[in-house]
Design an enzyme around this catalytic site. Sequence first.
Site, PDB file in Angstrom:
ATOM      1  N   LYS A 195      11.966  42.412  -0.489  1.00 42.48           N
ATOM      2  CA  LYS A 195      12.916  41.997  -1.530  1.00 42.48           C
ATOM      3  C   LYS A 195      12.211  41.973  -2.877  1.00 42.48           C
ATOM      4  CE  LYS A 195      16.657  38.764  -0.933  1.00 42.48           C
ATOM      5  NZ  LYS A 195      17.011  37.417  -0.493  1.00 42.48           N
TER       6      LYS A 195
HETATM    7  C1  E4P Z   1      20.377  36.483  -0.278  1.00 39.98           C
HETATM    8  O1  E4P Z   1      19.610  37.396  -0.148  1.00 39.98           O
HETATM    9  C2  E4P Z   1      20.242  35.454  -1.308  1.00 39.98           C
HETATM   10  O2  E4P Z   1      18.924  35.014  -1.354  1.00 39.98           O
HETATM   11  C3  E4P Z   1      21.169  34.310  -1.038  1.00 39.98           C
HETATM   12  O3  E4P Z   1      22.383  34.807  -0.533  1.00 39.98           O
HETATM   13  C4  E4P Z   1      21.363  33.386  -2.223  1.00 39.98           C
HETATM   14  O4  E4P Z   1      22.370  32.476  -1.910  1.00 39.98           O
HETATM   15  P1  E4P Z   1      22.615  31.136  -2.757  1.00 39.98           P
HETATM   16  O5  E4P Z   1      23.186  31.511  -4.081  1.00 39.98           O
HETATM   17  O6  E4P Z   1      23.589  30.352  -1.936  1.00 39.98           O
HETATM   18  O7  E4P Z   1      21.286  30.465  -2.881  1.00 39.98           O
END
Ligand code: E4P
Length: 226
Positions: free
Chosen positions: A84
């Site tokens: 990522k």
């Molecule tokens: C996914 O890859 C993200 O890190 C995640 O969905 C973020 O979600 P949040 O906005 O609920 O923290």
Amino acid sequence: MKFFVDTANLEEIREANDMGVLDGVTTNPSLVKAEGNVDFHERVLKICEVVQGDVSAEVTATDFDGMMEEAHTLAQIHDNVVVKIPLIKEGIKALRALDDEGIRTNCTLCFSPTQALVAAKAGADYISPFIGRIDDISSDGMTLIEEIVQIYDNYDFETEVLAASIRHPTHVKRAALAGADVATMPFETMVKLLDHPLTDRGLERFLEDWEEYQEAKEEEAATAAV
Ligand code: E4P
């Protein structure tokens, strides 16, 4: 549509995997922090051993060299690791370099269609638009998903649209209608996808009727035996 669970919690990942509809996992530094005192790399490996699918693990460097170094380490953990990378200028450079090396990437923290366009051009395998966080600031996260899907279709980009920051089943439904390739959601939301009061009431009624039917049959058999 692929379902990913958005957590670093092994118990939740195992439960989601046992449902038989899990295609992968996404994690981020905040989700890892929520697990307390765990070794990040060990946790990523354990997740990969539970789930047969892509597992996103995020770099924390913000410069090109640092991101590349972390990406190489993460990619060596398991074949299913997807690195990522945050959607910043240095990240775009890293996406291009990692794509050239054959390392798969998930470009995270996407909040606009132009960001998504650049990430696709840089060779990201996944783009993660954060729906819930856009809704949180009184804007419409789903419009972003629709626009990215349209842009990627227009130019035949192979980057998969991974709807992220999902907060409830309606987000999943609308992302599916918009043609998102993947929805990543908390385990709780995955379970909620099944909830419907009419299903519960209907099942209750079927089971009651079945019991009454069995009782009636037993009574009939008992009378016939006399
Ligand atoms: C996914 O890859 C993200 O890190 C995640 O969905 C973020 O979600 P949040 O906005 O609920 O923290």
